[in-house]
Scaffold this motif. Structure first.
Motif, PDB file in Angstrom:
ATOM      1  N   LEU A  58       0.832  -1.204   0.000  1.00 25.20           N
ATOM      2  CA  LEU A  58       0.000   0.000   0.000  1.00 25.20           C
ATOM      3  C   LEU A  58       0.868   1.257   0.000  1.00 25.20           C
ATOM      4  N   ALA A  59       1.983   1.202   0.719  1.00 23.94           N
ATOM      5  CA  ALA A  59       2.915   2.338   0.718  1.00 23.94           C
ATOM      6  C   ALA A  59       3.488   2.560  -0.683  1.00 23.94           C
ATOM      7  N   LEU A  60       3.773   1.474  -1.402  1.00 24.61           N
ATOM      8  CA  LEU A  60       4.257   1.607  -2.784  1.00 24.61           C
ATOM      9  C   LEU A  60       3.199   2.263  -3.663  1.00 24.61           C
ATOM     10  N   LYS A  61       1.953   1.823  -3.504  1.00 26.08           N
ATOM     11  CA  LYS A  61       0.855   2.413  -4.282  1.00 26.08           C
ATOM     12  C   LYS A  61       0.692   3.889  -3.956  1.00 26.08           C
ATOM     13  N   ASN A  62       0.709   4.222  -2.678  1.00 25.09           N
ATOM     14  CA  ASN A  62       0.564   5.620  -2.271  1.00 25.09           C
ATOM     15  C   ASN A  62       1.725   6.486  -2.758  1.00 25.09           C
ATOM     16  N   ALA A  63       2.877   5.857  -2.976  1.00 24.32           N
ATOM     17  CA  ALA A  63       4.033   6.588  -3.504  1.00 24.32           C
ATOM     18  C   ALA A  63       3.911   6.823  -5.007  1.00 24.32           C
ATOM     19  N   GLY A  64       2.984   6.105  -5.651  1.00 23.15           N
ATOM     20  CA  GLY A  64       2.778   6.301  -7.081  1.00 23.15           C
ATOM     21  C   GLY A  64       3.071   5.092  -7.933  1.00 23.15           C
ATOM     22  N   ALA A  65       3.441   3.967  -7.321  1.00 24.17           N
ATOM     23  CA  ALA A  65       3.718   2.759  -8.083  1.00 24.17           C
ATOM     24  C   ALA A  65       2.420   2.173  -8.632  1.00 24.17           C
ATOM     25  N   THR A  66       2.545   1.442  -9.721  1.00 27.47           N
ATOM     26  CA  THR A  66       1.416   0.831 -10.408  1.00 27.47           C
ATOM     27  C   THR A  66       1.544  -0.688 -10.339  1.00 27.47           C
ATOM     28  N   SER A  67       0.439  -1.369 -10.130  1.00 26.96           N
ATOM     29  CA  SER A  67       0.455  -2.827 -10.111  1.00 26.96           C
ATOM     30  C   SER A  67       0.620  -3.381 -11.517  1.00 26.96           C
ATOM     31  N   GLY A  68       1.483  -4.379 -11.639  1.00 25.62           N
ATOM     32  CA  GLY A  68       1.652  -5.079 -12.904  1.00 25.62           C
ATOM     33  C   GLY A  68       0.789  -6.322 -13.001  1.00 25.62           C
ATOM     34  N   GLY A  69      -0.127  -6.491 -12.041  1.00 26.29           N
ATOM     35  CA  GLY A  69      -1.017  -7.655 -12.066  1.00 26.29           C
ATOM     36  C   GLY A  69      -0.226  -8.945 -12.015  1.00 26.29           C
ATOM     37  N   ASP A  70      -0.461  -9.819 -12.970  1.00 26.32           N
ATOM     38  CA  ASP A  70       0.258 -11.088 -13.004  1.00 26.32           C
ATOM     39  C   ASP A  70       1.255 -11.154 -14.160  1.00 26.32           C
ATOM     40  N   MET A  71       1.646  -9.999 -14.696  1.00 23.22           N
ATOM     41  CA  MET A  71       2.648 -10.007 -15.756  1.00 23.22           C
ATOM     42  C   MET A  71       3.986 -10.517 -15.229  1.00 23.22           C
ATOM     43  N   THR A  72       4.678 -11.228 -16.083  1.00 28.35           N
ATOM     44  CA  THR A  72       6.045 -11.603 -15.744  1.00 28.35           C
ATOM     45  C   THR A  72       6.913 -10.341 -15.783  1.00 28.35           C
ATOM     46  N   THR A  73       8.077 -10.434 -15.183  1.00 28.30           N
ATOM     47  CA  THR A  73       9.010  -9.310 -15.224  1.00 28.30           C
ATOM     48  C   THR A  73       9.333  -8.940 -16.664  1.00 28.30           C
ATOM     49  N   GLU A  74       9.559  -9.952 -17.484  1.00 30.30           N
ATOM     50  CA  GLU A  74       9.911  -9.718 -18.891  1.00 30.30           C
ATOM     51  C   GLU A  74       8.776  -9.055 -19.653  1.00 30.30           C
ATOM     52  N   ALA A  75       7.545  -9.502 -19.405  1.00 33.63           N
ATOM     53  CA  ALA A  75       6.392  -8.900 -20.069  1.00 33.63           C
ATOM     54  C   ALA A  75       6.216  -7.450 -19.633  1.00 33.63           C
ATOM     55  N   ALA A  76       6.375  -7.193 -18.335  1.00 38.61           N
ATOM     56  CA  ALA A  76       6.235  -5.823 -17.826  1.00 38.61           C
ATOM     57  C   ALA A  76       7.310  -4.918 -18.409  1.00 38.61           C
ATOM     58  N   PHE A  77       8.540  -5.412 -18.483  1.00 38.19           N
ATOM     59  CA  PHE A  77       9.636  -4.614 -19.052  1.00 38.19           C
ATOM     60  C   PHE A  77       9.366  -4.293 -20.517  1.00 38.19           C
ATOM     61  N   THR A  78       8.936  -5.297 -21.276  1.00 37.34           N
ATOM     62  CA  THR A  78       8.658  -5.100 -22.700  1.00 37.34           C
ATOM     63  C   THR A  78       7.514  -4.109 -22.899  1.00 37.34           C
ATOM     64  N   LYS A  79       6.449  -4.305 -22.148  1.00 27.87           N
ATOM     65  CA  LYS A  79       5.281  -3.434 -22.265  1.00 27.87           C
ATOM     66  C   LYS A  79       5.634  -1.999 -21.868  1.00 27.87           C
ATOM     67  N   LEU A  80       6.331  -1.844 -20.757  1.00 25.60           N
ATOM     68  CA  LEU A  80       6.708  -0.511 -20.294  1.00 25.60           C
ATOM     69  C   LEU A  80       7.615   0.174 -21.307  1.00 25.60           C
ATOM     70  N   SER A  81       8.567  -0.553 -21.847  1.00 22.31           N
ATOM     71  CA  SER A  81       9.474   0.022 -22.859  1.00 22.31           C
ATOM     72  C   SER A  81       8.693   0.494 -24.078  1.00 22.31           C
ATOM     73  N   TRP A  82       7.763  -0.344 -24.549  1.00 23.96           N
ATOM     74  CA  TRP A  82       6.981   0.012 -25.722  1.00 23.96           C
ATOM     75  C   TRP A  82       6.102   1.224 -25.446  1.00 23.96           C
ATOM     76  N   LEU A  83       5.427   1.217 -24.298  1.00 26.10           N
ATOM     77  CA  LEU A  83       4.543   2.335 -23.969  1.00 26.10           C
ATOM     78  C   LEU A  83       5.315   3.642 -23.816  1.00 26.10           C
ATOM     79  N   LEU A  84       6.460   3.600 -23.157  1.00 32.01           N
ATOM     80  CA  LEU A  84       7.244   4.828 -22.983  1.00 32.01           C
ATOM     81  C   LEU A  84       7.767   5.359 -24.317  1.00 32.01           C
ATOM     82  N   ALA A  85       7.993   4.466 -25.261  1.00 32.46           N
ATOM     83  CA  ALA A  85       8.461   4.894 -26.590  1.00 32.46           C
ATOM     84  C   ALA A  85       7.328   5.439 -27.454  1.00 32.46           C
ATOM     85  N   ASN A  86       6.087   5.063 -27.132  1.00 37.02           N
ATOM     86  CA  ASN A  86       4.974   5.408 -28.019  1.00 37.02           C
ATOM     87  C   ASN A  86       3.880   6.266 -27.400  1.00 37.02           C
ATOM     88  N   GLU A  87       3.911   6.460 -26.100  1.00 39.52           N
ATOM     89  CA  GLU A  87       2.871   7.248 -25.423  1.00 39.52           C
ATOM     90  C   GLU A  87       3.526   8.354 -24.603  1.00 39.52           C
TER      91      GLU A  87
END
Length: 131
Positions: A58-87
């Motif tokens: 909850l402290a992480l969430k209140n600090a501004g962190a976002t839940s990655g649900g059940d994504m693997t680390t690799e999936a989250a890294f790939t998705k985050l990289s793509w989104l930051l490059a395109n959004e």
């Protein structure tokens, strides 16, 4: 203090519990406010990050962190990289990181194509990242 960092994938314990060393949450709060997207994933083979489960998460969430649900680390890294490059909108990136875009994460409480309730344990839905 690297101004080029735009995103972080943080592996937490279980459902999003993280160490509560002095300064960790303060540092995350500072980088999130500076526009860095912090996504929390679990280091477990199965399960979901639910940041509200424990005080540390909850402290992480209140600090501004976002839940990655059940994504693997690799999936989250790939998705985050793509989104930051395109959004360009950081708030939209944060929202999209918690949204299933291409089958990279389970949809809690919804029906999967086979008609079974999705609980995150179905490996057929865990490793499909398509951009």
């Amino acid at each position: 203090n690297d101004d080029n960092i735009r995103g972080v994938v943080l592996e937490a314990f279980g459902s999003g519990d993280a160490p509560s060393y002095d300064g960790v949450v303060d540092s995350l709060d500072r980088v999130c406010k500076a526009g860095v997207v912090v996504v929390v994933v679990t280091n477990c083979q199965e399960g979901h990050v639910i940041l509200e489960t424990y005080n540390a998460g909850l402290a992480l969430k209140n600090a501004g962190a976002t839940s990655g649900g059940d994504m693997t680390t690799e999936a989250a890294f790939t998705k985050l990289s793509w989104l930051l490059a395109n959004e360009p909108n950081v708030d939209r990136v944060r929202a999209l990181m918690s949204t299933d875009l291409r089958g990279e994460m389970s949809l809690l409480g919804t029906e999967c194509p086979e008609g079974e309730a999705h609980t995150g344990g179905n490996p057929a839905f865990r490793h499909r990242v398509i951009f």
